[in-house]
Design a protein around this motif. Sequence first.
Motif, mmCIF file in Angstrom:
data_model
loop_
_atom_site.group_PDB
_atom_site.id
_atom_site.type_symbol
_atom_site.label_atom_id
_atom_site.label_comp_id
_atom_site.label_asym_id
_atom_site.label_seq_id
_atom_site.Cartn_x
_atom_site.Cartn_y
_atom_site.Cartn_z
ATOM 1 N N VAL A 112 0.838 -1.205 0.000
ATOM 2 C CA VAL A 112 0.000 0.000 0.000
ATOM 3 C C VAL A 112 0.868 1.248 0.000
ATOM 4 O O VAL A 112 0.597 2.212 -0.738
ATOM 5 N N LEU A 113 1.924 1.238 0.793
ATOM 6 C CA LEU A 113 2.827 2.391 0.843
ATOM 7 C C LEU A 113 3.482 2.629 -0.509
ATOM 8 O O LEU A 113 3.571 3.776 -0.985
ATOM 9 N N ILE A 114 3.928 1.554 -1.154
ATOM 10 C CA ILE A 114 4.572 1.687 -2.467
ATOM 11 C C ILE A 114 3.583 2.253 -3.490
ATOM 12 O O ILE A 114 3.924 3.133 -4.290
ATOM 13 N N VAL A 115 2.338 1.770 -3.467
ATOM 14 C CA VAL A 115 1.320 2.267 -4.400
ATOM 15 C C VAL A 115 1.042 3.743 -4.159
ATOM 16 O O VAL A 115 0.955 4.546 -5.103
ATOM 17 N N VAL A 116 0.913 4.135 -2.890
ATOM 18 C CA VAL A 116 0.647 5.539 -2.565
ATOM 19 C C VAL A 116 1.784 6.427 -3.049
ATOM 20 O O VAL A 116 1.565 7.481 -3.678
ATOM 21 N N LEU A 117 3.028 6.011 -2.775
ATOM 22 C CA LEU A 117 4.180 6.802 -3.217
ATOM 23 C C LEU A 117 4.247 6.876 -4.736
ATOM 24 O O LEU A 117 4.595 7.922 -5.301
ATOM 25 N N ALA A 118 3.922 5.768 -5.422
ATOM 26 C CA ALA A 118 3.945 5.766 -6.888
ATOM 27 C C ALA A 118 2.901 6.718 -7.464
ATOM 28 O O ALA A 118 3.181 7.463 -8.421
ATOM 29 N N VAL A 119 1.715 6.744 -6.864
ATOM 30 C CA VAL A 119 0.662 7.647 -7.345
ATOM 31 C C VAL A 119 1.070 9.100 -7.130
ATOM 32 O O VAL A 119 0.897 9.957 -8.017
ATOM 33 N N VAL A 120 1.622 9.387 -5.956
ATOM 34 C CA VAL A 120 2.055 10.764 -5.669
ATOM 35 C C VAL A 120 3.159 11.187 -6.630
ATOM 36 O O VAL A 120 3.144 12.301 -7.185
ATOM 37 N N LEU A 121 4.125 10.298 -6.852
ATOM 38 C CA LEU A 121 5.229 10.615 -7.753
ATOM 39 C C LEU A 121 4.735 10.813 -9.183
ATOM 40 O O LEU A 121 5.154 11.757 -9.878
#
Length: 703
Positions: free
Chosen positions: A568-577
Amino acid sequence: MISDITPFGTAFFSIILLLAAIVIAAFLNKYQKLLISVSFSITALSCLMASIAGIWGVGAGYVESTTISMGIPDLPFHLRLDPLSGFFLVVVGLLSFFVSVYSLGYVKGFIGHRSVTHLVIFYCLFITGMFLVILSDDALSFLISWELMAASSYFLVMFEDERVENRRAAFLYLVVAHVGAIAILLSFGILAGLTTGFKGFDGYTFDAMRQAEFPAGWATAAFLLAFFGFAAKAGVIPFHVWLPEAHPVAPSNVSALMSGVMLKTAIYGIVRVSFDLIGISNWWWGAIVLIFGLISAVLGVLYALMQHDLKRLLAYSSVENIGIILIGIGLAMIFTYFEMPQLAALSLLAGLYHTLNHAMFKGLLFMGAGAVLYATKERSMEEMGGLIHKMPWTAALFLVGCISISALPPFNGFVSEWLTFQAFLLSPSLQTPLLNLLIPLGAALLALAAALSAACFVMAFGVTFLGRWRGHHNSPPPFDSPLSKGGYRGVKGGNGGLEVDWYMRIGMIMAALACLILGILPTMTIGWMDALSEQLVGDKITITAGEFGWLWLTPIAHERASYSAPIVLIVVLAVVLLAYILLHIRKAAVHRAPLWDCGFEKVTNRMQYSAASFSMPIRRIFGFLFSIREDVRAVYPTGNPLFPKRLRYHLKVRDRFWGLFYKPVADASIWISRKVGKLQQGRIQMYLIYSFITIIVLLLFLR
């Protein structure tokens, strides 16, 4: 013995360090800056050592006890470190470490206005009392430590004693705390007396109580007294009235500890008495805990939504989160009685995980609120707005706390609430129809509380940090440039000029990191905590929870439910980036335009959403739960009675529990006091008559 490098020795040495900080504070009274630096540095070290001792003790399943020949002759103090006390040492010690670092900057704000010596002394005594409550292994040392914690926190609430609200809040807190302490004393008295058949004092130790068998009726009486006594300290509805009064007026570093960890000593007491000393002998004990938890969770967040004072909002939010913790504990008690150890372990770990999580994010939020108060000298959200431009660090860290308390992934609040939902959803049909109705209803009420909590902290963050400054008392920055120089009159101006110093920022940063770590590594945390459930309910969930390694959390079985916080953290960071890249790869992608004004010619800062306007729809739906007074008055210019100059809106939301339960008692007490006061005539003849009548009455009854 206690000097060995063991978890217990480390914990005991941390208490000695706190006592040393008190002595040093007395000698540094004339050197206030040095006093703050030395005392809070020692306190931070002590709390860090206590945290290490707790982490070490829980991870190793460590149990050690000792006896100290202090107190009443033949009644020595007994201390013990086991997985349960070790866990709460981590809860208290870790947040106290963060807050002590924060205090190195925060307390300097009082220099020049008042001496901080007694603040430092009672701060250290407060933490000492909490550590001793957790380590106590007999009723006498527990109650003495409990009173030390209550008395020192009373003086901390009274720190700015020139204010009427501080004195009132401190008095109310002391009354409720001592009513609860009397109930706890009676509970321990029943247990100690039954342990020895009321023939001696040996039953006052917890070890003797653990080995005793209690009759069902007396066990129920002891449980109910203990639960309601600890509930008064925890702020469980309807015993919560002191909490929104005391927390807002105390210094913010003290508020962080009172809300973040002092309330958890009551949770410790409930778990210790219920699971360890008495044992679960009735299913409806758990139902009572569950019902009070559900009521506190829903009403607590509703009360929080009605608040305009940022610290009062956070205080009422603590009522909600204590309710969520009690939900997990109540379910664990029910499942323990019906011999479902795996579900009992899941429920208990969910409640205790939320205990740790709440300490971290509520401490962070109170530190953030303290930073806002420190910079703006304002507690009302109606007088704030746009602070993200002047306090970017505080805004970002406060946002982490808001996300965590709203139970949004990947932060820690989501994990513990998700585990609590799993305990509800995985519950099989029980033998009692009432429970088969209560458990699904409880899941629905918990979902409602979670949704309202998210709305509450959208309001708290949005009204405080977003938009533009709405304050009446301080000048806002120029409307067209929130970053322009000049700042707010009366506080430190300039770009970012309201931001607090690095000590305060570091304290908040560490708490924010704890929220993130506890959120993305739940499997490791539960593996560390499993010694608790094994000690208290005889089972653990490590094997199922970590069946697929640290990446996936599967509380009972992966076929039923699973969650991967790192993914979930990786997905959130990817969306923000990705969003950042798409918006900034072309200069024309981001552009500024005039504010949409809904047809108005000119929008002013005062037209923004306020806390009152944000909560209005919820107030309309749930208004029957509150005592609400709304008043709109038109102010007309002189000589023109047709067109009002301005409208004045006044909103007052009061707690119905105060009017229903507490105000009648307070009024009756005042009435009785006035009547009794008439006996004091100021004439010696009347006092001699009173004495004569008393002697005659005593002679008649003692014949």
